[in-house]
Design an enzyme around this catalytic site. Structure first.
Site, short mmCIF file in Angstrom:
data_model
loop_
_atom_site.label_atom_id
_atom_site.label_comp_id
_atom_site.label_asym_id
_atom_site.label_seq_id
_atom_site.Cartn_x
_atom_site.Cartn_y
_atom_site.Cartn_z
N GLU A 1 -14.27 -23.14 -3.09
CA GLU A 1 -14.68 -24.53 -2.88
C GLU A 1 -16.00 -24.63 -2.11
O GLU A 1 -16.80 -25.53 -2.33
CB GLU A 1 -13.61 -25.31 -2.09
CG GLU A 1 -12.26 -25.38 -2.78
CD GLU A 1 -12.38 -25.98 -4.18
OE1 GLU A 1 -13.00 -27.05 -4.29
OE2 GLU A 1 -11.88 -25.37 -5.13
N ASN B 1 -13.81 -7.02 5.81
CA ASN B 1 -12.67 -6.90 4.89
C ASN B 1 -11.35 -6.75 5.65
O ASN B 1 -10.62 -5.76 5.45
CB ASN B 1 -12.86 -5.64 4.01
CG ASN B 1 -13.31 -6.01 2.62
OD1 ASN B 1 -12.94 -7.05 2.09
ND2 ASN B 1 -14.10 -5.14 2.02
N ASP C 1 -16.19 -8.18 -2.86
CA ASP C 1 -17.04 -7.00 -3.12
C ASP C 1 -18.17 -7.35 -4.09
O ASP C 1 -19.28 -6.83 -3.99
CB ASP C 1 -16.20 -5.85 -3.69
CG ASP C 1 -15.03 -5.50 -2.78
OD1 ASP C 1 -15.18 -5.63 -1.55
OD2 ASP C 1 -13.97 -5.11 -3.31
N TYR D 1 0.83 -1.22 0.00
CA TYR D 1 0.00 0.00 0.00
C TYR D 1 0.86 1.26 0.00
O TYR D 1 1.91 1.31 0.66
CB TYR D 1 -0.84 0.07 1.28
CG TYR D 1 -1.97 -0.92 1.38
CD1 TYR D 1 -2.98 -0.96 0.42
CD2 TYR D 1 -2.06 -1.77 2.47
CE1 TYR D 1 -4.04 -1.85 0.55
CE2 TYR D 1 -3.12 -2.66 2.60
CZ TYR D 1 -4.10 -2.70 1.64
OH TYR D 1 -5.14 -3.57 1.76
O1 KDG Z 1 -11.77 -5.86 -2.08
C1 KDG Z 1 -10.82 -5.36 -2.97
C2 KDG Z 1 -10.05 -4.36 -2.22
O2 KDG Z 1 -9.41 -5.01 -1.18
C3 KDG Z 1 -9.00 -3.69 -3.02
O3 KDG Z 1 -9.51 -2.86 -4.02
C4 KDG Z 1 -8.07 -2.94 -2.15
O4 KDG Z 1 -9.75 -1.68 -1.04
C5 KDG Z 1 -8.70 -2.25 -1.01
C6 KDG Z 1 -7.91 -2.26 0.21
O5 KDG Z 1 -8.03 -1.30 0.95
O6 KDG Z 1 -7.20 -3.22 0.44
#
Ligand code: KDG
Length: 332
Positions: free
Chosen positions: A241, A174, A270, A112
């Site tokens: 799976e 997430n 997503d 990142y």
């Molecule tokens: O779900 C996909 C995202 O993980 C990707 O676009 C990156 O949003 C993101 C992140 O903050 O990791």
């Protein structure tokens, strides 16, 4: 979902990103050519919903740089309303570089570059009550509260606003280990999951929230435990799976995944969210919502980038019809 006079079907708050993706799989040290994609979990969800015919808007902050322009024009081109995205001079949009399918096939790693990004400065003052209250659904990923302390406060504030206005609150944790530790994420996830009406998560995130490692092996039990935190509907992503499992008002559902050639898994989660919410917005049965989710996700993994293969309604129906006609399809 009984509101009738809403301006938006779905509003989300989060950081749009630019992804640079190497053309070849393998270690980044060996990658030479990259292409760029608009990305970001909430942006992907909104683009998916927009393509499926819903009115969407993003709450966020970006910079005034060229990459910020790129994400804004992509979102606008996809029909996502960006009037609630502030442009901040001197800041950037977040960027990440993906390392694809290496060293573990089918798994990606990311680097990142979001320390200077405008979205990290989102605070309670940036949350527009007017946007949230004019929507049927407010969606948030657990990436937004991971970005900074002010983003965490803003995330909780926005979720509470949704509750106050009777807007369905959808949450997908997430979990991103590069952004925060499990110990920091757990309390935030538990608070947001407790406020959520609709919760999407995978087995790892379920384990983080529940504090037990058994979620993937006992999906129904995990879903029941998660629903006790508050959400009426919980969707568990069990991977290629395992398919998708859901619990709504105590009733358990499961649909298998569609078998497709996998090129790039980023964005699959997503797509589950956008497909499922699109079904809910059309008052479809949970099983149909899950099939739309599974189909959207299957389409996305067949192409590099996060959202490019998200289907329109027409393409979704074509995909489903073709899959049902194929002898391999097992509707269970
Ligand atoms: O779900 C996909 C995202 O993980 C990707 O676009 C990156 O949003 C993101 C992140 O903050 O990791």
């Amino acid at each position: 979902l009984s509101k009738t006079a809403s301006e938006y079907d779905v509003v989300a708050m989060g950081e749009p990103l630019v992804q640079f993706s190497p053309l070849e799989s393998g270690p980044l040290s060996q990658a030479g050519i990259f292409d760029k994609h608009a990305a970001g979990a909430e942006s992907n969800v909104l683009i998916g919903l927009s393509r499926l015919g819903h009115k969407t808007a993003l709450i966020s902050k970006v910079g005034t740089d060229e990459l910020s322009r790129f994400v804004l024009t992509t979102l606008r081109g996809e029909g996502v309303d960006t009037r609630w995205v502030k442009q901040v001079a001197g800041k950037n949009v977040g960027v990440y570089i993906a390392q694809r399918n290496y060293p573990v096939p089918g798994k990606n790693d990311v680097i990142y570059f979001r320390g200077e990004s405008a979205a990290g400065t989102i605070s309670v003052a940036d949350v527009p009550d007017g946007a949230i209250k004019r929507s049927k659904v407010f969606h948030l990923s657990g990436i937004t509260p991971a970005l900074s302390v002010s983003c965490r406060r803003a995330s909780l504030h926005a979720s509470r606003l949704a509750k106050k206005h009777g807007v369905m609150f959808s949450f997908d944790p997430n979990y991103r280990r590069k952004l925060w530790s499990v110990a920091s994420a757990r309390p935030a996830f538990r608070s947001l999951a407790g406020l959520a009406d609709l919760l999407f998560l995978d087995a790892t995130e379920a384990s983080i929230i529940l504090g037990s490692a058994r979620a993937g092996r006992r999906p129904e039990a995990a879903l029941r435990a998660l629903s006790e935190l508050g959400p009426e509907t919980v969707v568990l992503k069990l991977g290629a799976e395992g398919g998708l499992a859901a619990l709504k008002k105590g009733k358990y559902f499961h649909v298998p995944s569609f078998k497709v050639p996998v090129v790039d898994v980023i964005g699959a989660g997503d797509a589950v969210v956008s497909g499922f919410i699109a079904g809910l917005l059309r008052n479809e049965d949970v099983r149909v919502c899950l099939r739309w989710a599974a189909a959207s996700s299957a389409l996305v993994v067949m192409r590099r980038g996060d959202f490019e293969n998200l289907p329109t309604r027409h393409d979704l129906q074509n995909f489903l019809a073709a899959m049902e006609a194929s002898s391999d399809f097992d509707p269970r």
